[in-house]
Every structure is written in structure tokens, then in C-alpha cells.
Design a protein around this motif. Structure first.
Motif: not given
Length: 400
Positions: A16, A19-20, A31-32, A34, A58-59, A61, A117
Motif C-alpha cells: 500500500g 502504491l501511494k 485508485i483514489s 475506489q 479494483n487494481d 488491491t 489502497t
């Protein structure tokens, strides 16, 4: 949570963070937006609850379910809590559904679905567990009850959540009771009291206490008690013929109602024993005369008793002569005919007299008007009117 689950959770946390970082550089998009979607669930105690968490896209996650104590139940398709009641139903990148079987009241609370996420997205679903009320019990009934007693029936049920409703029925008709609700932990104890002033009409009546509750929509619980009431007898005598005649068969039935049943009954005549048992036959509650005669005239008494009291009824028997009844019938017919003729003649006389008086009054008023010009009173006016009439006739003859 075991070591393996902790390791997986740590890896997803690191993932996570990465990803950020990537999202901040513009390398990860969408992503933001979801968010996990969940729904509240209501289940009856002992049933099975299904908790579903979905995302629109969803990617890759992971999704996670946690209980009200923030213990992880499932992380993706990996079970984290050792509880045989909790099972995986469906796991994918867009959905995580788990089931909890044999649900108890302690399972109630807020469950959390997390989407890892950056930042972590969460949604909360409340699990409501309905407490099933126990079968009701009725207390306070004494068997048998005595007529005139005051008794209180109490119905009680335990374990309901929310509080159950108690309803009373007298046979099929609902009657109102006094309700009392007490909390005991997460469940409720409910009582309802019904006060009765017992009389003979309550004997054999069924009083039912029924539990209404959302957890018993298809199968309401109920308890029933049938009242037994003891009361003193009441007696009446029923005759088989309205007009007893000589030579006829006659039956007198002593109808006695009491509890316990007042058997046998006792028959007497004029305060003593029955005089002719060959023609007067007593069978149970019935007194039968095989062939009536004038010697049977008198007052017959029926008496019934039980341990609560004694009751009696009397019947005055008069035996008629059949020939006299026939003659009396002819006399009555003749008298009736004469009365009818007299009434008819009287009405005719009244009508004729009325018409005569009406005509006489008209003549009187007409003559009075003709002589009223020079007459000092009504009689003189009539005389003058008659005189004028006579002169008119004479004048007619003279001129002719």
C-alpha cells in the motif's frame, strides 16, 4: 491472528505504501476513487449471517473483513481468525463474502470491510442479532376455581430481543392484559397479567397467551390453559305438552346445570313421595306419566345438589278433560262470532248518526242565514226564513 496472517498483512501494508508513492508520481491512476460497498445484516439467533463487501473496480488491491473487536476475519481468501463458524463464501478482486453460522447475541456489532489502497478505504456494516423469545408459560391458575373467585393469570417469556409483545385471548376473542418489560443483559423478560372474576360462564373457557415477535413471524409461540370452574346447580323443569289431558303421556325433565354435575335429582309431589310409581316412572332427570288422570293434579318439585349448594324448581300440574276442552272451544267460537256482529252493527249506527247530524247542522245554518237580516236571534232567523219560504210559494201561486 497467526504468524502467516501477520506476514501477509505486513506485505500488503508495504504494498500500500508503494502504491501511494507511485500514485504521487502519477504512475497509478484511479485508485483514489475506489470505495468498498457493504450492507447492514439482520439475522435470528442461531441462524447464518452473510457479510458481503464489493468494489466497482479494483487494481489487484486486497479486501479484508474485521469483527467489532477489530480482529481480522479474512484477508482476501486467507482466513485469519480460528473460528470454525466463520467460512469463506466468495473471494475475488471485486468481492469478499464471508459467512458466520450459529450466530449468537455476542456476534452483534459493527463489522468493517477494508480496501488496502493508499489511504486505506473502509466501510462498516452492522450485524443485528434477534433474540428468539422462549415459549411462554402461564402461572396463577388454580384447578378447580370456585365461582366468585378472583384470580390473576400471569404469562412470562424470556430471551427476546427486541422485547416481545404478549397478547391474551379468551377462546378466540382478544382481551387486554397488563404488560411489564424487564431487561436482562442483551435480552428482555416480558410479563403480562390478566385479572379474572370467575363465574360459571368461564367453565371450560380456554385462555391463551401468545408471543408476537419479529423473530417468530412464521411460527408464533403460545400457551393455553382451560379453566375448570365449580358452581352450585340451577334447576328448571321442562314439560313435553303445553296442555296435559287425561289419558295422555307426559314427560317432565329436570334440567340442572352445576359443576360437579348434580346427579341424581330427587322428585316429590306436594312435599311428599310420588304416590303411584306404576304410572310415574323416574329415569335419571326425567319424570314420566304413562297415562294422566285427575289424581295426578298437584305440585311437583325437582331438587338437585352438589357440594356447593342445592337448587330446586316446581311445576303445577293440572290435567284437563279432553271433552271439556272441545266444548270450551265451541263456546269460545260462538262468543267470538257474537262479539264480531255487535261491533259491526255499532260501527254502522255510528256512521249513520254522524251523517244525519252533519246534514241537520247544514240545514240549520242555511235557514239561520236566510232570516238573519231582521231577526234578533238565531231561532227567530230560522222562523223568518221558513215564513219567507212559505210566502214565496204563495206568491208563485198567486201570479200563476
Amino acid at each position: 491472528m497467526n504468524l502467516k496472517s501477520n506476514l501477509i498483512f505486513t506485505l500488503y501494508t508495504i504494498y500500500g505504501i508503494l502504491l501511494k508513492v507511485m500514485a504521487s508520481k502519477g504512475k497509478v491512476r484511479g485508485i483514489s476513487g475506489q470505495y468498498p460497498l457493504v450492507q447492514n445484516v439482520t439475522v435470528t439467533e442461531g441462524g447464518t449471517a452473510n457479510l458481503t463487501c464489493r468494489v466497482e473496480y479494483n487494481d489487484n488491491t486486497s479486501l479484508q473483513w474485521s469483527n467489532p473487536a477489530q480482529q481480522t476475519l479474512f484477508f482476501g481468501d486467507k482466513k485469519a481468525l480460528r473460528d470454525n463458524r466463520i467460512e469463506l463464501v466468495r473471494a475475488s478482486w471485486s468481492e469478499l463474502t464471508i459467512s458466520i453460522s450459529d450466530v449468537s447475541l455476542s456476534d452483534e456489532g459493527m463489522y468493517t470491510c477494508s480496501l488496502f489502497t493508499m489511504p486505506v478505504r473502509t466501510a462498516k456494516a452492522y450485524l443485528t442479532v434477534l433474540g428468539v423469545p422462549e415459549k411462554p408459560e402461564i402461572d396463577g391458575l388454580t384447578k378447580p376455581a370456585m365461582e366468585g373467585d378472583q384470580i390473576t393469570l400471569t404469562c412470562i417469556t424470556q430471551g427476546s430481543k427486541p422485547a416481545a409483545d404478549l397478547r391474551w385471548f379468551r377462546n378466540e376473542k382478544e382481551v387486554k392484559g397488563a404488560k411489564e418489560v424487564n431487561a436482562s443483559g442483551k435480552t428482555f423478560t416480558v410479563r403480562s397479567s390478566l385479572q379474572l372474576h370467575v363465574d360459571r360462564n368461564d367453565d371450560g373457557v380456554a385462555y391463551t397467551c401468545r408471543v408476537d415477535h419479529v423473530a417468530l413471524a412464521q411460527m408464533p409461540q403460545q400457551a393455553t390453559e382451560v379453566l375448570e370452574v365449580h358452581y352450585a346447580p340451577r334447576v328448571e323443569i321442562i314439560q313435553s305438552h303445553a296442555v296435559p289431558q287425561e289419558g295422555q303421556y307426559l314427560k317432565l325433565e329436570c334440567v340442572s346445570k352445576g359443576n360437579p354435575s348434580p346427579d341424581p335429582v330427587m322428585w316429590t309431589k306436594d312435599g311428599g313421595e310420588l304416590p303411584d310409581l306404576d304410572r310415574m316412572i323416574v329415569e335419571g332427570r326425567e319424570l314420566t306419566f304413562t297415562s294422566l288422570n285427575k289424581t295426578d293434579n298437584g305440585t311437583y318439585r325437582c331438587e338437585a345438589s352438589n357440594h356447593l349448594g342445592t337448587s330446586s324448581a316446581e311445576f303445577v300440574l293440572y290435567v284437563y278433560d279432553p271433552n271439556a276442552l272441545g266444548q270450551h272451544g265451541t263456546d269460545h267460537a260462538l262468543i267470538g262470532g257474537v262479539v264480531a256482529v255487535v261491533v259491526f252493527v255499532t260501527l254502522c249506527l255510528i256512521i249513520v248518526l254522524g251523517r244525519y247530524l252533519a246534514r241537520h247542522k247544514g240545514t240549520y245554518l242555511t235557514n239561520e242565514a236566510k232570516g238573519a237580516d231582521d231577526a234578533p236571534d238565531a231561532d227567530t232567523a230560522i222562523i223568518n226564513a221558513e215564513g219567507n219560504h212559505a210566502h214565496a210559494e204563495e206568491k208563485k201561486e198567486y201570479f200563476i
